[in-house]
Design a protein around this motif. Structure first.
Motif, short mmCIF file in Angstrom:
data_model
loop_
_atom_site.label_atom_id
_atom_site.label_comp_id
_atom_site.label_asym_id
_atom_site.label_seq_id
_atom_site.Cartn_x
_atom_site.Cartn_y
_atom_site.Cartn_z
N ASP A 74 0.84 -1.19 0.00
CA ASP A 74 0.00 0.00 0.00
C ASP A 74 0.88 1.25 0.00
O ASP A 74 1.75 1.40 0.86
N ASN A 75 0.68 2.12 -0.99
CA ASN A 75 1.58 3.26 -1.14
C ASN A 75 1.52 4.25 0.02
O ASN A 75 2.53 4.84 0.38
N SER A 76 0.33 4.40 0.62
CA SER A 76 0.28 5.37 1.74
C SER A 76 1.07 4.82 2.92
O SER A 76 1.71 5.57 3.66
N TYR A 77 1.08 3.50 3.05
CA TYR A 77 1.87 2.85 4.13
C TYR A 77 3.35 3.16 3.91
O TYR A 77 4.06 3.58 4.82
N VAL A 78 3.79 3.02 2.65
CA VAL A 78 5.21 3.27 2.33
C VAL A 78 5.52 4.75 2.48
O VAL A 78 6.50 5.15 3.10
N ARG A 79 4.60 5.58 2.00
CA ARG A 79 4.82 7.04 2.05
C ARG A 79 4.95 7.50 3.50
O ARG A 79 5.85 8.26 3.85
N LYS A 80 4.07 6.98 4.37
CA LYS A 80 4.11 7.38 5.79
C LYS A 80 5.46 7.00 6.40
O LYS A 80 6.09 7.78 7.09
N HIS A 81 5.93 5.80 6.06
CA HIS A 81 7.25 5.37 6.60
C HIS A 81 8.35 6.30 6.11
O HIS A 81 9.18 6.77 6.88
N ILE A 82 8.31 6.61 4.80
CA ILE A 82 9.39 7.46 4.23
C ILE A 82 9.37 8.81 4.91
O ILE A 82 10.38 9.33 5.36
N LEU A 83 8.16 9.38 5.06
CA LEU A 83 8.07 10.71 5.68
C LEU A 83 8.55 10.67 7.14
O LEU A 83 9.06 11.64 7.66
N LYS A 84 8.36 9.49 7.81
CA LYS A 84 8.82 9.40 9.21
C LYS A 84 10.30 9.01 9.28
O LYS A 84 10.84 8.83 10.36
N GLY A 85 10.90 8.79 8.10
CA GLY A 85 12.31 8.39 8.12
C GLY A 85 12.49 6.95 8.52
O GLY A 85 13.53 6.55 9.04
N GLU A 86 11.41 6.14 8.32
CA GLU A 86 11.52 4.71 8.68
C GLU A 86 11.58 3.85 7.41
O GLU A 86 11.16 4.29 6.35
N ILE A 87 12.08 2.65 7.55
CA ILE A 87 12.19 1.74 6.39
C ILE A 87 10.99 0.80 6.41
O ILE A 87 10.81 0.06 7.37
N PRO A 88 10.14 0.82 5.38
CA PRO A 88 8.95 -0.03 5.36
C PRO A 88 9.31 -1.49 5.06
O PRO A 88 10.19 -1.76 4.26
N HIS A 89 8.61 -2.38 5.77
CA HIS A 89 8.80 -3.81 5.50
C HIS A 89 7.48 -4.43 5.10
O HIS A 89 6.41 -3.95 5.48
N CYS A 90 7.55 -5.50 4.38
CA CYS A 90 6.37 -6.19 3.84
C CYS A 90 5.51 -6.73 4.98
O CYS A 90 6.02 -7.36 5.92
N LYS A 91 4.21 -6.49 4.91
CA LYS A 91 3.30 -6.96 5.96
C LYS A 91 3.15 -8.48 5.88
O LYS A 91 2.80 -9.13 6.84
N GLU A 92 3.44 -9.02 4.69
CA GLU A 92 3.29 -10.49 4.53
C GLU A 92 4.52 -11.22 5.03
O GLU A 92 4.44 -12.09 5.86
#
Ligand code: APR
Length: 412
Positions: free
Chosen positions: A169-187
């Motif tokens: 989900d792009n908003s999930y990735v976008r939120k992480h990027i904006l928080k300076g966090e690295i997104p990982h796959c929910k699966e």
């Protein structure tokens, strides 16, 4: 397409040998390209673009000495600048890319005057396709029909897990990027990466499929704001028909050092003379081309209307983000209040339950034999607390029984 004019240019290839050469453009200037457009010879225009069309939007290009992104990555401590976009480096160390992504993230920049050439050509039914190397998605923000766009190096539009390829989900990735966090796959908890083409990765299938057909049909190639350093994108300029005129608008010449590359100074004495160059800023070159084709007013109007739209969209997004932040803050405060209340409640009930316990003990002492376990565990306040907790737990469980509806209980 205009019949190429054959000129008997006496080019001496070698001593005594002469050759007839074909001149497609009057000369190597932007004026001769505009003439071709105005006389209706260009109906299938392909535009190729690079980071140079977005610098006016405030996005660094990559290789401009001193100002390019690759000159500004010391802070990431990379083995070499391009490592930030290298897939094997990313797998070991995604942090530099994600810190950079926060700076590059679309939504903070607006399309430039140059970007609006694309929807203008499309509106005149002259644009066969726009091939961009840029990942900033500014072409999309002009309202260009995405069918006319090929993002050769991908974009931030989608993201996927590099382990299981699950789309994220792009908003999930976008939120992480904006928080300076690295997104990982929910699966599978694998690393997630925006579908940007990293060095070492295949270009999108769409690129190969469409380029195969488009460049054969092209009757005018316009190349904007790129150093043409990166394969295979740069070689597209050699895939147009041999008589297809080509125009580069860039701060400096590019694409001359490859077989069938540009030849602005007639160094290679090609049998066909068809290359033109405008050396300068993209916005200036595009404005000049539009002026020569009597499109300047139309293009200016599209640019201004687009800016108004972007300003409204930015305001809406700012309001949405502010509302989300407010709701998140309210939720946090309500949760804290509820926790405080249940703590207070617990405290209140403790004296109540404690009082009960003391009364029970007193009553038992006076009238009854204190049950062994109660007698032993009632020696101090702490123990009373322990009993209190046990009683509270009992009290809570018994209250639950009272409230649970009976089998055939019907509301009165
Ligand atoms: N007007 C005209 N030319 C410009 C402008 C401008 N406003 N700003 C920059 N340029 C020129 C620069 O002089 C340079 O020749 O644009 C070119 C940009 O070249 P690069 O920085 O190499 O960018 P690009 O060609 O898009 O890079 C291609 O390299 O690292 C990879 O994936 C990355 O897509 C990128 C690819």
């Amino acid at each position: 397409m205009a019949a190429p004019r054959v000129v008997n240019a006496r080019a001496t290839r070698s001593k005594g040998e002469s050759a007839t050469r074909t001149r497609i453009l009057k000369d190597g200037t932007i004026e001769s390209v505009a003439e071709l457009i105005k006389n209706g010879s260009a109906k299938n225009i392909i535009v190729m673009s690079g980071a140079g069309i977005s610098t006016a939007a405030g996005i660094k290009d990559f290789r401009s000495p001193g100002t390019g992104l690759y000159d500004d990555l010391e802070r990431f401590n990379l083995p070499y600048p391009e490592a930030v976009f290298d897939i094997s480096f990313f797998k070991d160390n995604p942090d530099p890319f994600y810190r950079l992504a926060k700076e590059l993230l679309p939504g903070r920049y607006r399309p430039t005057f140059t970007h609006y050439l694309l929807p203008l050509l499309a509106k005149k039914d002259l644009l066969l396709r726009s091939y961009t190397q840029n990942i900033d998605m500014l072409e999309r923000l002009t309202g260009l029909d995405e069918d006319l766009l090929v993002e050769a190096h991908g974009s931030f539009a989608t993201s996927e897990c590099i382990e299981c390829n699950e789309l994220c989900d792009n908003s999930y990735v976008r939120k992480h990027i904006l928080k300076g966090e690295i997104p990982h796959c929910k699966e599978c908890k694998g690393l997630v990466k925006p579908t940007i083409t990293f060095f070492g990765e295949q270009l999108p299938d769409r690129f190969g499929t469409l380029a195969q057909v488009d460049f054969k049909k092209c009757d005018l190639l316009i190349v904007l704001g790129t150093s043409l350093q990166v394969e295979p994108f740069n070689r597209l300029i050699t895939r147009v028909p041999a008589t297809c005129p080509r125009l580069l608008i860039n701060r400096e010449k590019a694409g001359e050092d490859m077989h069938l590359g540009f030849d602005f100074d007639d160094k290679w004495k090609y049998p066909v003379l068809r290359d033109a160059v405008f050396l300068g800023n993209c916005d200036e070159g595009v404005r000049q081309l539009a002026k020569l084709c009597d499109w300047e007013g139309e293009l200016q109007a599209m640019f201004e209307a687009g800016n108004i739209e972007m300003a409204l969209a930015e305001e809406l997004e700012a309001m949405t983000l502010a509302k989300e932040a407010e709701e998140e803050q309210k939720e946090i405060e309500e949760r804290a209040k509820a926790e405080q209340e249940s703590e207070d409640k617990g405290e209140e009930e403790k004296p109540h339950v404690k009082k009960d316990t003391e009364n029970i003990l007193k009553d038992t002492h006076e009238n009854h034999q204190v049950p062994k376990n109660l007698e032993e565990s009632s020696s101090s306040d702490d123990d009373v607390d322990a009993i209190t907790d046990r009683l509270q737990a009992t009290e809570i469980s018994s209250s639950k029984k009272d409230s649970a509806p009976a089998k055939d209980d019907k509301p009165s």
